[in-house]
Write an enzyme that holds these catalytic residues in place. Sequence first.
Site, mmCIF file in Angstrom:
data_model
loop_
_atom_site.group_PDB
_atom_site.id
_atom_site.type_symbol
_atom_site.label_atom_id
_atom_site.label_comp_id
_atom_site.label_asym_id
_atom_site.label_seq_id
_atom_site.Cartn_x
_atom_site.Cartn_y
_atom_site.Cartn_z
ATOM 1 N N ASP A 1 3.542 -9.846 0.695
ATOM 2 C CA ASP A 1 2.609 -10.404 1.670
ATOM 3 C C ASP A 1 1.185 -10.376 1.132
ATOM 4 O O ASP A 1 0.300 -10.997 1.707
ATOM 5 C CB ASP A 1 2.680 -9.616 2.990
ATOM 6 C CG ASP A 1 1.819 -10.249 4.071
ATOM 7 O OD1 ASP A 1 2.049 -11.435 4.392
ATOM 8 O OD2 ASP A 1 0.898 -9.574 4.577
ATOM 9 N N HIS B 1 -0.429 -13.125 3.244
ATOM 10 C CA HIS B 1 -1.164 -12.037 3.898
ATOM 11 C C HIS B 1 -1.219 -12.251 5.414
ATOM 12 O O HIS B 1 -2.264 -12.157 6.049
ATOM 13 C CB HIS B 1 -2.588 -11.919 3.329
ATOM 14 C CG HIS B 1 -3.168 -10.538 3.509
ATOM 15 N ND1 HIS B 1 -4.093 -10.002 2.644
ATOM 16 C CD2 HIS B 1 -2.955 -9.581 4.471
ATOM 17 C CE1 HIS B 1 -4.439 -8.784 3.046
ATOM 18 N NE2 HIS B 1 -3.746 -8.517 4.146
ATOM 19 N N GLU C 1 -6.478 -13.176 -3.770
ATOM 20 C CA GLU C 1 -6.065 -14.001 -2.635
ATOM 21 C C GLU C 1 -7.145 -15.027 -2.315
ATOM 22 O O GLU C 1 -8.323 -14.667 -2.240
ATOM 23 C CB GLU C 1 -5.786 -13.115 -1.408
ATOM 24 C CG GLU C 1 -4.634 -12.150 -1.624
ATOM 25 C CD GLU C 1 -4.382 -11.235 -0.428
ATOM 26 O OE1 GLU C 1 -5.109 -11.341 0.580
ATOM 27 O OE2 GLU C 1 -3.467 -10.404 -0.512
ATOM 28 N N ALA D 1 1.026 -3.801 1.728
ATOM 29 C CA ALA D 1 -0.147 -2.921 1.662
ATOM 30 C C ALA D 1 -1.344 -3.732 1.189
ATOM 31 O O ALA D 1 -1.942 -4.489 1.954
ATOM 32 C CB ALA D 1 0.148 -1.744 0.736
ATOM 33 N N ARG D 2 -1.688 -3.591 -0.074
ATOM 34 C CA ARG D 2 -2.721 -4.398 -0.724
ATOM 35 C C ARG D 2 -2.184 -4.779 -2.100
ATOM 36 O O ARG D 2 -1.433 -4.026 -2.726
ATOM 37 C CB ARG D 2 -4.038 -3.623 -0.857
ATOM 38 C CG ARG D 2 -4.774 -3.412 0.453
ATOM 39 C CD ARG D 2 -5.305 -4.729 1.012
ATOM 40 N NE ARG D 2 -6.091 -4.545 2.235
ATOM 41 C CZ ARG D 2 -5.601 -4.596 3.465
ATOM 42 N NH1 ARG D 2 -4.289 -4.776 3.617
ATOM 43 N NH2 ARG D 2 -6.377 -4.451 4.515
#
Length: 322
Positions: A263, A287, A268, A238-239
């Site tokens: 991920d 990501h 980031e 998701a985030r």
Amino acid sequence: MLTARENITIGFAHVAYNCKARLALRNTSMRAIEARSQAELEAMLPEIDVLSLSGMWRNDIPARAPKLRFVQSMSAGTDQYDRAVFAAHGIRLASAAGVNAKAVSEHAMALMLAMTRRLVEARDNQQQKTWRGMMSDFEKREDELAGKTLLVVGMGRIGGRLIRLAKAFEMRVIGVRANPGAGAEGADEVHGIAALPTLLPQADMVVLVCPLTAQTTGLIGAAALAAMKPSAYLINCARGKVCDEAALIAALSAGQIKGAALDVTAEEPLPAASPLWTLPNVFITPHTAGETCAYEDNVIDLLLENLERLWRGETALVNQIV
């Protein structure tokens, strides 16, 4: 009004995606230009009628792009776009929601398999030229997904497809969505977010594929992690900020949950000092869940459909935001 097809200039802006080249393969005869940096984007603003981008949007762009009438985002998220600015300049906006549904759902499935089949460990052993022997300890053996309970948090297009994939693996699936009345998408059960504390103890896998909203920020915190089984895995596609990262690191370090495959992270790129890099029960992908060879073409499909609608004078766009 949108510029006529024969005179239109489409601008693409992304640090890596090859949308201009992919559009050229469609033989549309429409002029396209491409920016790889903010400076290149700024230089092309006076020329463009249409802009498709991700990551480079600034809300002062419309003031410097007098011909701009439509923005096709390359991403599903649109928080960066100020709706009032679009309305004030008469610019339409559509998101790319759904273009990565296959990619992200498959990536989430791959992360579940990577953890249960211990593929990360196998890769590490390969690098060490180590042939691991048979294991007596159940805790160190590979496992099966069939019969396990998957809790999917977020049941949009990604979550819906993940549910279908999981059912093909003979998993029991519980879905969580903001509006449970919107449908089960093939899940065995569907609940609202408020039910999460009672659902987490049932799950062998908790997969996050929800949008980042005020309601989902920090959704998986210390209390949620404490409610999970010690044998459970957390998968976040998701985030990063859907999960309280400090609480996750503490839970993983203490063995409170079995592992996590991420991920996305709160910051980031993930800072080099983050303990997540070296925790043995963590698997990280940068990501990339949504990135496949089909991504540009999926965005272009949306772009061309929306352009046709605008030329026909239709008011409704696919994934319309403004």
